[in-house]
Design a protein around this motif. Structure first.
Motif, PDB file in Angstrom:
ATOM      1  N   TYR A  37     -13.219  -6.250  10.919  1.00 22.14           N
ATOM      2  CA  TYR A  37     -12.874  -4.972  11.205  1.00 22.14           C
ATOM      3  C   TYR A  37     -11.455  -4.742  11.294  1.00 22.14           C
ATOM      4  O   TYR A  37     -10.539  -5.326  11.357  1.00 22.14           O
ATOM      5  N   ARG A  38     -11.074  -3.316  11.258  1.00 24.02           N
ATOM      6  CA  ARG A  38      -9.892  -2.840  11.292  1.00 24.02           C
ATOM      7  C   ARG A  38      -9.733  -1.487  12.274  1.00 24.02           C
ATOM      8  O   ARG A  38     -10.621  -0.952  12.358  1.00 24.02           O
ATOM      9  N   VAL A  39      -8.737  -1.480  12.987  1.00 25.18           N
ATOM     10  CA  VAL A  39      -8.273  -0.307  13.913  1.00 25.18           C
ATOM     11  C   VAL A  39      -7.829   0.745  12.965  1.00 25.18           C
ATOM     12  O   VAL A  39      -6.740   0.528  12.436  1.00 25.18           O
ATOM     13  N   TYR A  40      -8.484   1.914  12.870  1.00 26.05           N
ATOM     14  CA  TYR A  40      -7.967   2.966  12.126  1.00 26.05           C
ATOM     15  C   TYR A  40      -6.811   3.817  13.008  1.00 26.05           C
ATOM     16  O   TYR A  40      -7.139   4.523  14.177  1.00 26.05           O
ATOM     17  N   ALA A  41      -5.612   3.460  12.737  1.00 27.88           N
ATOM     18  CA  ALA A  41      -4.493   4.141  13.745  1.00 27.88           C
ATOM     19  C   ALA A  41      -3.291   4.699  12.556  1.00 27.88           C
ATOM     20  O   ALA A  41      -2.227   4.090  12.734  1.00 27.88           O
ATOM     21  N   LEU A  47      -2.229   3.903   7.250  1.00 25.54           N
ATOM     22  CA  LEU A  47      -3.169   3.480   6.351  1.00 25.54           C
ATOM     23  C   LEU A  47      -4.374   4.282   6.697  1.00 25.54           C
ATOM     24  O   LEU A  47      -4.648   4.657   7.882  1.00 25.54           O
ATOM     25  N   THR A  48      -4.984   4.606   5.440  1.00 26.47           N
ATOM     26  CA  THR A  48      -6.233   5.458   5.690  1.00 26.47           C
ATOM     27  C   THR A  48      -7.249   4.514   5.880  1.00 26.47           C
ATOM     28  O   THR A  48      -7.544   3.276   5.906  1.00 26.47           O
ATOM     29  N   LYS A  49      -8.728   5.150   6.227  1.00 20.06           N
ATOM     30  CA  LYS A  49      -9.850   4.350   6.286  1.00 20.06           C
ATOM     31  C   LYS A  49     -10.089   3.537   4.862  1.00 20.06           C
ATOM     32  O   LYS A  49     -10.736   2.555   5.084  1.00 20.06           O
ATOM     33  N   LEU A  54     -10.787  -1.246   1.546  1.00 22.46           N
ATOM     34  CA  LEU A  54     -10.286  -2.163   0.527  1.00 22.46           C
ATOM     35  C   LEU A  54      -9.650  -3.611   0.966  1.00 22.46           C
ATOM     36  O   LEU A  54      -9.894  -4.516   0.294  1.00 22.46           O
ATOM     37  N   ALA A  55      -8.786  -3.357   2.020  1.00 24.98           N
ATOM     38  CA  ALA A  55      -8.495  -4.956   2.561  1.00 24.98           C
ATOM     39  C   ALA A  55      -9.396  -5.856   2.971  1.00 24.98           C
ATOM     40  O   ALA A  55      -9.087  -6.800   2.648  1.00 24.98           O
TER      41      ALA A  55
END
Length: 252
Positions: A37-41, A47-49, A54-55
């Protein structure tokens, strides 16, 4: 990290922390686990969603531990950059397209809006092969119509000549398991109840919630129960003990 955003299930702007999840599914109902998971901030890291998407995909490809190859995602992540990277990795994908996406069926016809393409001669049962603008490989498009009349354009890199429509519908249904995960993650772990104001503390809280959800899911699997049943089962021994040995005696 909280910001105004538009979640599809709320149908309006809400304040919350944005999460981008990569969830693995066996294809069976209820059998899924989060892989990353990644936190979208974007205000903090710019960084975009799609960058997070991609990461996480690059991480899975580099580790090489996932045997599944179809990748399912919605139209938000169906940009040409993502599609080309998935193609180079040798993975297949199923995704949806917005009706204004530029596509063509032949070089002579040029690119036109997806919604303006007419149906192929055999109909939509076997899909139609098309090309997307800025995407150097062919894809197959299917038109799925829900019982309420809603239309969903599904695209896949799976170009089998006899790709059954049922397989496409099944892939779309499996894709919704990520929404099931979102719901149970919020309802069973207290992910939305963090009172911290510090960003690092909020991230730590979310990490603990993910670990708690995975532990609960594994416990439910051992019991042969759903995650919700296993969650309720945790309180049962304690409640039964209280009923057998009341701490406060009732007045007669």
């Amino acid at each position: 990290m909280a910001k105004r955003q538009y979640p599809g299930n709320a149908h309006g702007m809400v304040t919350g922390i944005g999460l981008v999840n990569l969830v693995h599914s066996s294809g069976e109902a209820g059998d899924f686990l989060p892989l990353a998971y990644r936190v979208y901030a974007s205000d903090d890291d710019e960084l975009t969603k799609n960058d997070h998407f991609l990461a996480m995909f690059e991480q899975v490809v580099a580790e090489g531990q996932v045997l599944a190859r179809p990748l399912l995602f919605d139209s938000w992540y169906a940009g040409s950059t993502n599609l080309k990277r998935i193609h180079r990795a040798g993975w297949a994908f199923f995704t949806t397209l917005k009706s204004n996406r530029l596509v063509n069926r032949a070089k002579e016809s040029g690119y036109q809006g997806l919604a303006t393409l007419g149906p192929p001669a055999p109909g939509w049962s076997q899909g139609v092969e098309i090309r997307l603008k800025e995407v150097p490989f062919a894809v197959k498009r299917f038109k799925l119509v829900a019982t309420n009349g809603d239309i969903e354009w599904v695209m896949t890199k799976h170009l089998a000549a006899h790709l059954p429509r049922e397989m496409v519908i099944e892939a779309v249904e499996v894709r919704w398991q990520v929404e099931e995960f979102h719901r149970s993650f919020k309802q069973l772990t207290g992910a939305e109840k963090c009172q911290c104001r510090n960003a690092n503390a909020q991230r730590n809280h979310l990490t603990c919630c993910y670990r708690a959800w995975v532990s609960l899911r594994q416990h439910a699997r051992r019991l042969g129960q759903t995650t919700y049943q296993a969650h309720q089962q945790q309180r049962r021994p304690y409640l039964c003990q209280l009923l057998r040995n009341l701490l406060i005696q009732a007045l007669s």
